[in-house]
Structures are given as structure tokens and as C-alpha cells.
Design a protein around this motif. Sequence first.
Motif, PDB file in Angstrom:
ATOM      1  N   GLY A  96       0.792  -1.226   0.000  1.00  0.00           N
ATOM      2  CA  GLY A  96       0.000   0.000   0.000  1.00  0.00           C
ATOM      3  C   GLY A  96       0.819   1.268   0.000  1.00  0.00           C
ATOM      4  N   GLU A  97       1.984   1.182   0.587  1.00  0.00           N
ATOM      5  CA  GLU A  97       2.839   2.353   0.693  1.00  0.00           C
ATOM      6  C   GLU A  97       4.256   1.850   0.843  1.00  0.00           C
ATOM      7  OE1 GLU A  97       1.831   5.439   3.807  1.00  0.00           O
ATOM      8  OE2 GLU A  97       0.789   3.639   4.426  1.00  0.00           O
ATOM      9  N   PRO A  98       5.216   2.741   0.638  1.00  0.00           N
ATOM     10  CA  PRO A  98       6.573   2.326   0.992  1.00  0.00           C
ATOM     11  C   PRO A  98       6.612   2.047   2.492  1.00  0.00           C
ATOM     12  CG  PRO A  98       6.570   4.395  -0.269  1.00  0.00           C
ATOM     13  CD  PRO A  98       5.151   4.121   0.134  1.00  0.00           C
TER      14      PRO A  98
ATOM     15  N   ASP B 288       7.584  -7.234   0.871  1.00  0.00           N
ATOM     16  CA  ASP B 288       7.103  -5.886   0.599  1.00  0.00           C
ATOM     17  C   ASP B 288       6.644  -5.898  -0.852  1.00  0.00           C
ATOM     18  OD1 ASP B 288       6.772  -3.220  -0.019  1.00  0.00           O
ATOM     19  OD2 ASP B 288       8.738  -2.578   0.701  1.00  0.00           O
ATOM     20  N   THR B 289       5.324  -5.780  -1.052  1.00  0.00           N
ATOM     21  CA  THR B 289       4.759  -6.021  -2.383  1.00  0.00           C
ATOM     22  C   THR B 289       4.310  -4.722  -3.019  1.00  0.00           C
ATOM     23  OG1 THR B 289       2.537  -6.344  -1.487  1.00  0.00           O
ATOM     24  CG2 THR B 289       3.948  -8.294  -1.630  1.00  0.00           C
ATOM     25  N   TRP B 290       4.927  -4.349  -4.113  1.00  0.00           N
ATOM     26  CA  TRP B 290       4.499  -3.157  -4.844  1.00  0.00           C
ATOM     27  C   TRP B 290       3.558  -3.547  -5.977  1.00  0.00           C
ATOM     28  CZ3 TRP B 290       4.575  -1.759  -9.948  1.00  0.00           C
ATOM     29  CH2 TRP B 290       4.079  -0.469 -10.218  1.00  0.00           C
ATOM     30  N   TRP B 291       2.403  -2.918  -5.989  1.00  0.00           N
ATOM     31  CA  TRP B 291       1.468  -3.072  -7.103  1.00  0.00           C
ATOM     32  C   TRP B 291       0.389  -2.020  -6.982  1.00  0.00           C
ATOM     33  CZ3 TRP B 291      -3.519  -5.773  -6.400  1.00  0.00           C
ATOM     34  CH2 TRP B 291      -3.757  -6.181  -5.077  1.00  0.00           C
ATOM     35  N   GLN B 292      -0.577  -2.034  -7.875  1.00  0.00           N
ATOM     36  CA  GLN B 292      -1.606  -0.993  -7.931  1.00  0.00           C
ATOM     37  C   GLN B 292      -2.953  -1.617  -8.297  1.00  0.00           C
ATOM     38  OE1 GLN B 292       0.345   1.147 -11.258  1.00  0.00           O
ATOM     39  NE2 GLN B 292       0.722   2.779  -9.785  1.00  0.00           N
ATOM     40  N   THR B 293      -4.017  -0.866  -8.045  1.00  0.00           N
ATOM     41  CA  THR B 293      -5.336  -1.294  -8.502  1.00  0.00           C
ATOM     42  C   THR B 293      -5.259  -1.672  -9.986  1.00  0.00           C
ATOM     43  OG1 THR B 293      -6.339   0.242  -6.942  1.00  0.00           O
ATOM     44  CG2 THR B 293      -7.752  -0.561  -8.725  1.00  0.00           C
TER      45      THR B 293
ATOM     46  N   ASP C 201       4.439   6.411 -10.117  1.00  0.00           N
ATOM     47  CA  ASP C 201       5.331   6.341  -8.962  1.00  0.00           C
ATOM     48  C   ASP C 201       6.751   6.724  -9.359  1.00  0.00           C
ATOM     49  OD1 ASP C 201       3.624   5.554  -6.928  1.00  0.00           O
ATOM     50  OD2 ASP C 201       3.850   3.425  -7.356  1.00  0.00           O
TER      51      ASP C 201
ATOM     52  N   ARG D  30       4.247   8.447  -4.929  1.00  0.00           N
ATOM     53  CA  ARG D  30       3.642   8.999  -6.134  1.00  0.00           C
ATOM     54  C   ARG D  30       4.483  10.144  -6.675  1.00  0.00           C
ATOM     55  NH1 ARG D  30       0.112   5.679  -8.297  1.00  0.00           N
ATOM     56  NH2 ARG D  30      -0.535   7.484  -9.525  1.00  0.00           N
TER      57      ARG D  30
ATOM     58  N   LYS E 129      -3.957   5.385   3.191  1.00  0.00           N
ATOM     59  CA  LYS E 129      -2.892   6.193   2.587  1.00  0.00           C
ATOM     60  C   LYS E 129      -3.010   7.636   3.073  1.00  0.00           C
ATOM     61  CE  LYS E 129      -2.278   3.591  -1.701  1.00  0.00           C
ATOM     62  NZ  LYS E 129      -2.800   2.380  -1.136  1.00  0.00           N
TER      63      LYS E 129
HETATM   64  C1  7RM Z   1      -2.170  -2.429  -3.877  1.00  0.00           C
HETATM   65  C2  7RM Z   1      -2.433  -0.960  -3.786  1.00  0.00           C
HETATM   66  C3  7RM Z   1      -1.198   1.986  -5.508  1.00  0.00           C
HETATM   67  C4  7RM Z   1      -0.094   2.906  -5.052  1.00  0.00           C
HETATM   68  C5  7RM Z   1       1.171   2.708  -5.817  1.00  0.00           C
HETATM   69  C6  7RM Z   1       2.205   3.170  -4.813  1.00  0.00           C
HETATM   70  C7  7RM Z   1       1.648   2.699  -3.495  1.00  0.00           C
HETATM   71  C8  7RM Z   1       1.526   0.215  -3.095  1.00  0.00           C
HETATM   72  C9  7RM Z   1       3.525  -0.209  -2.362  1.00  0.00           C
HETATM   73  C10 7RM Z   1       3.449   1.165  -2.687  1.00  0.00           C
HETATM   74  C11 7RM Z   1       5.636   1.443  -2.069  1.00  0.00           C
HETATM   75  C12 7RM Z   1       4.767  -0.714  -1.855  1.00  0.00           C
HETATM   76  N1  7RM Z   1      -3.136  -0.408  -4.807  1.00  0.00           N
HETATM   77  N2  7RM Z   1       2.187   1.390  -3.122  1.00  0.00           N
HETATM   78  N3  7RM Z   1       2.322  -0.756  -2.627  1.00  0.00           N
HETATM   79  N4  7RM Z   1       4.505   1.976  -2.538  1.00  0.00           N
HETATM   80  N5  7RM Z   1       5.796   0.158  -1.730  1.00  0.00           N
HETATM   81  N6  7RM Z   1       4.938  -1.992  -1.493  1.00  0.00           N
HETATM   82  O1  7RM Z   1      -2.032  -0.326  -2.840  1.00  0.00           O
HETATM   83  O2  7RM Z   1      -4.029   1.381  -6.250  1.00  0.00           O
HETATM   84  O3  7RM Z   1      -4.492   1.475  -3.863  1.00  0.00           O
HETATM   85  O4  7RM Z   1      -2.315   2.053  -4.643  1.00  0.00           O
HETATM   86  O5  7RM Z   1       0.236   2.611  -3.688  1.00  0.00           O
HETATM   87  O6  7RM Z   1       2.268   4.575  -4.798  1.00  0.00           O
HETATM   88  O7  7RM Z   1       1.173   3.477  -7.002  1.00  0.00           O
HETATM   89  S1  7RM Z   1      -3.561   1.158  -4.902  1.00  0.00           S
END
Ligand code: 7RM
Length: 644
Positions: free
Chosen positions: A384-386, A408-413, A497, A512, A606
Amino acid sequence: MSQDPIYPPNREFTAKASVSGMDAYRRLYTEAAEQPEEFWGQLAGEHLHWFQKWSHVFEWNPPFVKWFVGGKTNVSYNCLDRHLNSPRKDKVAILWEGEPGDSRAITYTELHRLVCRFSNVLLARGLKTGDRAILYMPMIPELPIAMLACARLGITHSVVFGGFSSEALKARIQDLGAQVVITADGGWRRAKEVRLKDAVDEAITGECPSVKDVIVCRRTGSDTPMQPGRDHWWHELDAASQDHCPAVELDSEHPLYVLYTSGTTGKPKGILHTTGGYLLHATMTMRWVFDIKEEDVYWCSADIGWVTGHSYIVYGPLSAGTTTVMYEGAPDTPAFDRWWALVAKYKVNIFYTSPTAIRALIRQGDEWPAKHDLSSLRLLGSVGEPINPAAWEWYHRVIGKGRCPIVDTWWQTETGGIMIAPMPGAVPLKPGSATLPMPGVLPEIVSLEGKPVGDDQEGFLILKRPWPGMLRTIWGDPERYREQYWSRVPGVYFTGDAARRDKDGYYWILGRVDDVMNVSGHRLSTMEVESALVKHPAVAEAAVVGKPHEITGQAVCCFVTLKKGDYSHDILGKELRQWVAHEIGAFARPAEIRFTEALPKTRSGKIMRRLLREIVTSNSVAGDVTTLEDMSVVTRLAAQHDED
Ligand code: 7RM
């Protein structure tokens, strides 16, 4: 920059992991990069059920992609029916606990039966493949049941998080043109009833002509007016339903769901996910990242109203045949150890949560987790966030007892599933880094001209290739889709990002793009300063924004919440400015430290830096604040500014 600490996978974990050691990871990665058709075609055949095989693995007409073209499958069939001819038939699929303490354990066989019965309810209301359903429900088993029933029939669903207002709900119903709204009388949160049906009435009465039926699940039992002809009790329709309902053979590209997410404008974007590719992405990342084992109890603490809940509470876990835990309520009800009590009670092996939740729990002190036996845990996750290294270390030490890797999983909707994350039996961890890309994910860090930047240079994170779980479009607005994601840097997917890649190829997500400050020509991420601040022993949470400054372009402005204790704001403010200067460099020395009781956050946790930016810039707040958890925080922060 100091040397980052490294945590190699421990031998015991690696020995049992489905992907063991870096060579195994590299083999998968290389194969996916070099022979994507063979790679994904083989996995789709091995890990999913198909009624009819595809003719092409993918078809890429930028910016539009199709996966498993001509293939026929069904998400609900993959999550349910195919497990019933295996020992999984009596395995618990959903292990649910309500906030008041009630609980249910639903096996795959029983879940299948409940989904079939509700599918028949939808059919009896005249709904058919291609129709749309809005789901506005609490975190109760009927929510995944409704999702899976829709998926079974090819009715495209859109889950609207139960914390959204009736206005936000209305906008989503209208945009989707939904024929049915599925809801509940209410749900429990912090021992109070969240009245959902009231909000539905407010949203649709006279304003949503597409809605023919409202189906209401009884959860709280409170007084709920029903409009004859339009509103129906779930349990009454269910009583007239039957157990047998075959899954419809759907095209691999059939629209599975739309999930609305805030964009840069006030109008939310309806992110469309389809069937075969999405499910394959969710299923494979369950295995690669969570290293899921048959006997695991897995818990993702997200709300199903967010994409994390779609992919990693419902579709990924059930497709992989996992026992997935679902908790209805708040982490602090009745006390701050509720989550740890649940981990102990259900012997949770894998726990997946957000940095925001971790920091909130740190703030309450180590005595809460200390009350419970957390020895069942073997793997922890973050999304969700760093995650700042200080929170990472706490999570690792206090929750994982130093034994559990943290993914630590980075991804997006938009990405549908995990994109950058460690495979825990293979990839050495660096706290604060999401580490390495998943197979098939080709990231790059570029300048605005699209040129790759060097090692350790900050730039825009882009993705060079389409992947199976990729969004297909913005619902009803393909032009916005093209413009938002594929035009900033032509021909590649623009994540929005900022990130850097270190000499080991590890990705460090900086937040972001609109959260990047520029102070005296130095590019500085708000996250870097926040991370420095939360390392200070007095600081619980920090949110940092750039404030326009005559001389330096921007100045660093920090909003800080403190741990329990007695502090002089004057002295501590000076100390924190010095602290940041020391941690990062004099150019990063904050111009302002503002102490506050709470930070404005979206309901998914967030921090809303945009609001804070507006507060420091103009002292007023405009635009879409429908995702804000607690508006009073903003009012208080703005008022505080008046006093300055
Ligand atoms: C799954 C989710 C997406 C945004 C994305 C980033 C931030 C998500 C991480 C992260 C750093 C992570 N979907 N983000 N995961 N930043 N490390 N592991 O959160 O669409 O609601 O948000 O969240 O900025 O672009 S989301």
C-alpha cells in the motif's frame, strides 16, 4: 548513502519454498522475459481450469491487450468447483470472524453450495451475463459469496467500500449502469453499526434508474425499511433457491470486475479487470510471493473494498485452494491486540497488512503483541505504501520474532496483482525495498523523456510490457485510459510512482510522482524525509509535503504525530529539523514541523498528501475528498494554520 542491511532467506524457509534460491528465481524471470507465450501458456494450462483452450496466449495492440484469446474459463469455477474433486473439498475456504466475536468456518463444499444458491437468486431476478452489480457490503462471508456468484454468471461486479458515502456510491452506480445493488442492513465497526442500506436508499431513490433490485443481507438485525418491489431480503430469496447452478463458460476477456480508484481529477476511474489473465496473475503471485502451502492459514487484513482484498482475500487465495481469514471489524476493538488475538486463535501462518497499520500499532506499544502466541507465523507481507525501514524492523522483530521473511509487495489497482516483490525463499531482503520484479514484469526507471536513468538515480517507474493482470481500460473511457497510462511516456505503462534501482537491481519505490519535492534543485522524496522522521524515538507518524518557497523552489513541511509522552514542541521541533538534516543532508532540513493529533488518511490508510499540500499552500481544501477517513482532521489542521 550508508550500506543497506540485507536479510538473506533462512535455510529452513528456503528448503521448503516453492521457489528456492536466486537461480530458480532468475530462471523463471528469464524464461518469462524471453519466451512469454510459452511461459504464460504453460502456467495457464497447469494452474487454471479451461472449458476451452485459447488460440493465442496474448494479443497486444497498444495500449489494448487480450490474454488467452479464444479461451473459455470461469473464475468462480476455478475458485470452487475444481477443488471439489480433491481433498480440498472439506478444507476450510473462509475462516471468518465478526467484530462482536461471532465466527464461521466455511468449507469449499459449503462455499460452493452457498455461491450456487445465490447465483440462482440472481438468475431468478432476471440478471444475466453482461449485466452489472454493485456490492456495498460489510466484511462478511456474503460479500465474497456475492462476488463469486456474479463471476459464476458473468455479471460484472463493482465492490464499493462500505465506508464510502451515499454520494460516492451513487456516482459509481451511475457510471457502471448497475441493474442490481447487493448490500446489508449494516456492519459492525468499533462496536457501532455502519448503516449501509440507509446509504443505498439515499443514493438510488429517484437517481439511479438502472437499478431494478436491491438485495439486502441481514447482518446487524436493526430496523431496515424495505421498498416493496425493489428491495428483497437475501435470506428470503435464498429460501426459494436451489443448490445446483453450473458456471457459465466465459470468454477469457469477459469483464470480471470494475474497481473505482481516485485519479488526479475529482472523477474516480473505473479500473476494468477481466477473467483469464487476471486470475492467472492472482494465482501465480499467491504461490510465488506468499509461497502458499496446502496447510497454511493465510490472512490479509485489507478490506475487500480495495483491490488488495479482491486479489488477495478472495480470488488469489481461493483459486490457490487456500484457507483465507476474513475479519469484519477494526484492529483496536475491543483493544489494540485484536489482530494478535486472531493470529493466535486461528494459528495464522501468513499475515499481510499495510505500513500504515504497522505504524499505528507501533504507536500503541509492544505490550499488545507480547500478550499472544504468534509462533504460528512464518511469513509477513506489506502493501500500500513504501514501508519505512524502522517500521520494517519492528514488524520483523516484534511480530515475526526475527524468523519470518517480510514480502514488501508493490502493485496498484491497475496492475491487478503483485508486480515487484521478493520470492521469500529466493530473494535476500533489504528493508524498505520491494526488491525484484515478478516474472513477466519489465520495469524501468526513466526521465520524463523516457530515457533510462542510471543506478541509484530517481526517476519515473514505468512498465515496458503488458502482463496478464493488467487493467484493460477505464470503464466507459478508453481515451482516458490511453492518456493516463500510455501517453506520458509514449508506448509504456506509466505507474505514477517515482523509484530508483540500486546496483543490485533492487527497486526502491519513493511514492507517487506528485509527492516528489524539489528543494534547491535537489530531488527529494516526501517518503525519504518521513522515513527519517519516524526513526526518531518520539515520532509515531509523519507526512511530508513540499511548500512553495521563494528561494529554494520548495521547502520541506512536515506533519508529525508523536508517541505517548511529554514533549516540548518547541524543543522537539528544533531537534527534528536537525535530525532530518543529519539523516539526509542539510538541503533536506525541514522548514516547518507541525505537530498534530492525527494525519488525514484515505480509508485504505494512505496519507492524503494532496490535502496537506493544499493546507500548506492555500489553507483551503478543494476537490474530491470522498476517500477521506476523517474529515475533521483536515479542519483541525487548517484551523491550526490560522493560529500560526
Ligand atoms: C495495492 C495498492 C497503488 C499505489 C502505488 C504506490 C503505493 C503500493 C507499495 C506502494 C511502495 C509498496 N493499490 N504502493 N504498494 N509503494 N511500496 N509496497 O495499494 O491502487 O491502492 O495504490 O500505492 O504509490 O502506485 S492502490
